[in-house]
Design a protein around this motif. Sequence first.
Motif, PDB file in Angstrom:
ATOM      1  N   ALA A   2       0.832  -1.196   0.000  1.00  0.00           N
ATOM      2  CA  ALA A   2       0.000   0.000   0.000  1.00  0.00           C
ATOM      3  C   ALA A   2       0.872   1.254   0.000  1.00  0.00           C
ATOM      4  CB  ALA A   2      -0.916  -0.006   1.219  1.00  0.00           C
ATOM      5  N   ASP A   3       0.371   2.286  -0.651  1.00  0.00           N
ATOM      6  CA  ASP A   3       1.070   3.565  -0.699  1.00  0.00           C
ATOM      7  C   ASP A   3       0.819   4.289   0.615  1.00  0.00           C
ATOM      8  OD1 ASP A   3       2.127   6.043  -1.247  1.00  0.00           O
ATOM      9  OD2 ASP A   3       1.220   6.217  -3.243  1.00  0.00           O
ATOM     10  N   ARG A   4       1.869   4.470   1.420  1.00  0.00           N
ATOM     11  CA  ARG A   4       1.733   5.071   2.745  1.00  0.00           C
ATOM     12  C   ARG A   4       2.169   6.535   2.762  1.00  0.00           C
ATOM     13  NH1 ARG A   4      -1.830   2.292   4.800  1.00  0.00           N
ATOM     14  NH2 ARG A   4      -1.488   3.707   6.562  1.00  0.00           N
ATOM     15  N   ARG A   5       2.396   7.128   1.602  1.00  0.00           N
ATOM     16  CA  ARG A   5       2.783   8.530   1.567  1.00  0.00           C
ATOM     17  C   ARG A   5       1.639   9.421   2.059  1.00  0.00           C
ATOM     18  NH1 ARG A   5       4.595   9.238  -4.489  1.00  0.00           N
ATOM     19  NH2 ARG A   5       2.710   7.911  -4.673  1.00  0.00           N
ATOM     20  N   LEU A   9      -2.582   9.210   1.416  1.00  0.00           N
ATOM     21  CA  LEU A   9      -3.499   8.935   2.524  1.00  0.00           C
ATOM     22  C   LEU A   9      -4.403  10.130   2.851  1.00  0.00           C
ATOM     23  CD1 LEU A   9      -1.015   7.061   4.884  1.00  0.00           C
ATOM     24  CD2 LEU A   9      -2.788   6.043   3.450  1.00  0.00           C
ATOM     25  N   TYR A  31       0.048   5.744  14.485  1.00  0.00           N
ATOM     26  CA  TYR A  31       0.935   5.708  13.327  1.00  0.00           C
ATOM     27  C   TYR A  31       2.359   6.060  13.737  1.00  0.00           C
ATOM     28  CZ  TYR A  31      -3.048   5.756  10.052  1.00  0.00           C
ATOM     29  OH  TYR A  31      -4.182   5.453   9.347  1.00  0.00           O
ATOM     30  N   GLU A  37       5.901   9.446   5.097  1.00  0.00           N
ATOM     31  CA  GLU A  37       4.952   8.341   5.152  1.00  0.00           C
ATOM     32  C   GLU A  37       4.344   8.208   6.540  1.00  0.00           C
ATOM     33  OE1 GLU A  37       6.367   5.002   1.981  1.00  0.00           O
ATOM     34  OE2 GLU A  37       7.476   5.038   3.879  1.00  0.00           O
ATOM     35  N   LEU A  38       3.211   7.507   6.585  1.00  0.00           N
ATOM     36  CA  LEU A  38       2.581   7.109   7.835  1.00  0.00           C
ATOM     37  C   LEU A  38       2.469   5.594   7.846  1.00  0.00           C
ATOM     38  CD1 LEU A  38      -0.422   9.552   8.474  1.00  0.00           C
ATOM     39  CD2 LEU A  38       1.625   9.293   9.882  1.00  0.00           C
ATOM     40  N   LEU A  39       3.127   4.956   8.806  1.00  0.00           N
ATOM     41  CA  LEU A  39       3.072   3.497   8.932  1.00  0.00           C
ATOM     42  C   LEU A  39       2.174   3.140  10.108  1.00  0.00           C
ATOM     43  CD1 LEU A  39       6.867   2.656   8.458  1.00  0.00           C
ATOM     44  CD2 LEU A  39       5.082   2.869   6.715  1.00  0.00           C
ATOM     45  N   PRO A  40       1.140   2.312   9.897  1.00  0.00           N
ATOM     46  CA  PRO A  40       0.210   1.984  10.984  1.00  0.00           C
ATOM     47  C   PRO A  40       0.885   1.203  12.108  1.00  0.00           C
ATOM     48  CG  PRO A  40      -0.705   1.388   8.834  1.00  0.00           C
ATOM     49  CD  PRO A  40       0.747   1.691   8.617  1.00  0.00           C
ATOM     50  N   GLY A  55       3.922  -2.776   7.412  1.00  0.00           N
ATOM     51  CA  GLY A  55       4.658  -2.325   6.244  1.00  0.00           C
ATOM     52  C   GLY A  55       6.155  -2.389   6.391  1.00  0.00           C
ATOM     53  N   THR A  56       6.644  -3.113   7.408  1.00  0.00           N
ATOM     54  CA  THR A  56       8.089  -3.205   7.613  1.00  0.00           C
ATOM     55  C   THR A  56       8.591  -4.635   7.434  1.00  0.00           C
ATOM     56  OG1 THR A  56       7.723  -3.448  10.009  1.00  0.00           O
ATOM     57  CG2 THR A  56       8.151  -1.237   9.164  1.00  0.00           C
TER      58      THR A  56
END
Length: 311
Positions: A2-5, A9, A31, A37-40, A55-56
């Motif tokens: 998914a695009d987390r930019r 978002l 987040y 970016e935002l990573l949940p 996302g890691t």
Amino acid sequence: MADRRLAALGFAEVPAERPLSYPGRPVTGPYLLTGAELLPLAVRQSRPGAWPVAGTGGPGRPLDEVLAALGRPGVGRRHPVIAVGSNASPAQLAHKLTGRGVSAVVPMVPVRVAGVAVGCSGHISRSGCVARAPYPAGPADAAAVSVLSWLDTEQLAAVDDSEAVNYRRVTLPGDRFTITLPSGERPAAAGLYVSRHGVLAGPDGGPRPVTQDQAALLTALLAASPRLRALLGPDALSWVRRAGADPELRRRAPRLFAEEGLLLPPADFGPYPARGAGRHRHHLPLHDDPPLHDDLPLYGDLPPLGGTLPG
């Protein structure tokens, strides 16, 4: 993947650049902001440093491990700070930090804070908008929904610097102002920026309720005051353009608010001890007070109220 930019978002708008968008879009879930970016974060019944980051790779590495891989301090070596205005917007926070040459890697989570309500500060910001400001809530008021960010020491100094003219950072003790994370954990303390100018009064004489729509707020203020219309009108767009371009107009605003009966006294959150200072400071300083970059405890120095969570 998914695009987390931020732009993808829907978090790209920066209130400092578009004042009528103030306060910007706050995070609505936990987040990790990495700047762009935002990573949940997956909430667990553990200290936040152990929360998995999506996302890691694999099932998600623990937050502290991801922070270390980015060369940044873990959650325990950061300062918890509550945002009620544009600092709750990841785009604004990233803009503020990167503009000062500071890392914008910041864990951000929504929190509920009992004993704190949110109003409108009695000043005009550098961008021309009327910013938000906290004030003590009454016992019947619902807990305010805010955003807690864990700032490292360099980031805390940068945010302090950005707020110094109009706000004063205080330390809220968690036993007086209940701060509740999504995991149910209650931190023992957190920072909060309080307006030096007080908050605007509403038609009923109490604090003016906040609105997500900055244009609607400015329109209502213009309608209530011929002097404001003459100075900043006729509309919200002219307000932010004039005020944003003229520091003298911004300096005159608190006095005009007071003369028009629109300004309530600065909120009294009470004096709380500065970390390691051996004395008490009130949240309203003299203007030559030294900046407070060392008074807010690190998150790992104090256990959460009610005992330490596992993990």
